[in-house]
Design an enzyme around this catalytic site. Structure first.
Site, PDB file in Angstrom:
ATOM      1  N   CYS A  91      10.324   5.630  -9.335  1.00 45.68           N
ATOM      2  CA  CYS A  91       8.863   5.012  -9.282  1.00 45.68           C
ATOM      3  C   CYS A  91       7.805   5.390  -8.168  1.00 45.68           C
ATOM      4  O   CYS A  91       6.609   5.534  -8.554  1.00 45.68           O
ATOM      5  CB  CYS A  91       9.160   3.460  -9.130  1.00 45.68           C
ATOM      6  SG  CYS A  91       9.612   2.723  -7.210  1.00 45.68           S
ATOM      7  N   HIS A 143      10.033  -1.599  -5.828  1.00 46.35           N
ATOM      8  CA  HIS A 143       9.590  -0.946  -7.174  1.00 46.35           C
ATOM      9  C   HIS A 143       8.018  -0.977  -6.987  1.00 46.35           C
ATOM     10  O   HIS A 143       7.387  -1.785  -6.445  1.00 46.35           O
ATOM     11  CB  HIS A 143       9.888  -1.759  -8.471  1.00 46.35           C
ATOM     12  CG  HIS A 143       9.783  -0.912  -9.537  1.00 46.35           C
ATOM     13  ND1 HIS A 143      10.264   0.306  -9.954  1.00 46.35           N
ATOM     14  CD2 HIS A 143       8.924  -1.097 -10.752  1.00 46.35           C
ATOM     15  CE1 HIS A 143       9.855   0.718 -11.029  1.00 46.35           C
ATOM     16  NE2 HIS A 143       8.912   0.035 -11.662  1.00 46.35           N
ATOM     17  N   HIS A 155       5.191   3.311 -15.015  1.00 50.11           N
ATOM     18  CA  HIS A 155       6.131   3.030 -13.931  1.00 50.11           C
ATOM     19  C   HIS A 155       7.331   3.770 -14.409  1.00 50.11           C
ATOM     20  O   HIS A 155       7.455   4.062 -15.878  1.00 50.11           O
ATOM     21  CB  HIS A 155       6.488   1.643 -13.567  1.00 50.11           C
ATOM     22  CG  HIS A 155       7.027   0.793 -14.494  1.00 50.11           C
ATOM     23  ND1 HIS A 155       8.228   0.149 -14.195  1.00 50.11           N
ATOM     24  CD2 HIS A 155       6.771   0.343 -15.866  1.00 50.11           C
ATOM     25  CE1 HIS A 155       8.578  -0.287 -15.388  1.00 50.11           C
ATOM     26  NE2 HIS A 155       7.630  -0.511 -16.195  1.00 50.11           N
TER      27      HIS A 155
END
Length: 186
Positions: A91, A143, A155
């Site tokens: 990510c 994240h 993402h």
């Protein structure tokens, strides 16, 4: 004629990206829009919290370039620690790659460090394209993704997956949302 072809290519890329917004969508060809490198006179200043809704032409163009590049990477395999289209992305590697590739902007490497990076925190209902969205549990960020507009973000979610576009209002993302940051000064 070349300008019309370039414009048509960008329009087709945007239309394709929105058409494949579901998680299991097909891979798209990894063509990138023309790179726009910052000039010596452009600066990356963070706006004051009271000025987060104003936009300048340069930063709007920067945000559009970031979003187009991020969407062009949909379908790239996830790779823990990855930070290139060839090697895959995690990510934060995806975020770093896109901002470095399009704007020559070096950002912190981890999602936690990105969340602590300079720039105002943004309420979810005030997100602009190019803003970073963060997720985690118990206040710990684990994240990050890039907001692309219309309640969606790009993402690199997890091992075995690929870079994809998801909706912020999805049940998992709503329950793990920890905040947003504006990186681009606009």
């Amino acid at each position: 004629m070349m300008a019309q072809t370039k414009h048509l290519t960008i329009v087709l890329a945007v239309a394709t990206a929105f058409a494949i917004s579901a998680c299991g969508g097909p891979k798209i060809t990894k063509k990138s829009p023309p790179k726009k490198k910052p000039t010596a006179t452009q600066t990356r200043q963070v706006p004051s919290a009271g000025n987060v809704t104003s936009t300048s032409t340069a930063s709007t163009a920067d945000a559009n370039n970031v979003v187009m590049r991020a969407m062009s990477l949909v379908g790239t395999p996830y790779s823990y620690g990855g930070n290139t289209p060839e090697g895959g992305f995690d990510c934060s590697g995806l975020v770093n790659y896109v901002y470095k590739d399009m704007l020559n902007l070096k950002l912190p490497r981890t999602s936690r460090d990105l969340a602590a990076y300079q720039g105002p925190s943004i309420a979810a209902d005030r997100l602009n394209t190019g803003d970073l969205v963060f997720f985690g549990t118990a206040g710990n960020v684990s994240h990050v993704g890039i907001y692309v507009g219309d309640g969606r973000f790009v993402h690199a979610p997890s091992t075995g997956g690929t870079v994809r576009m998801d909706r912020l209002d999805g049940p998992y993302w709503v329950s793990h949302y920890t905040g947003s940051k504006r990186i681009l000064g606009r």
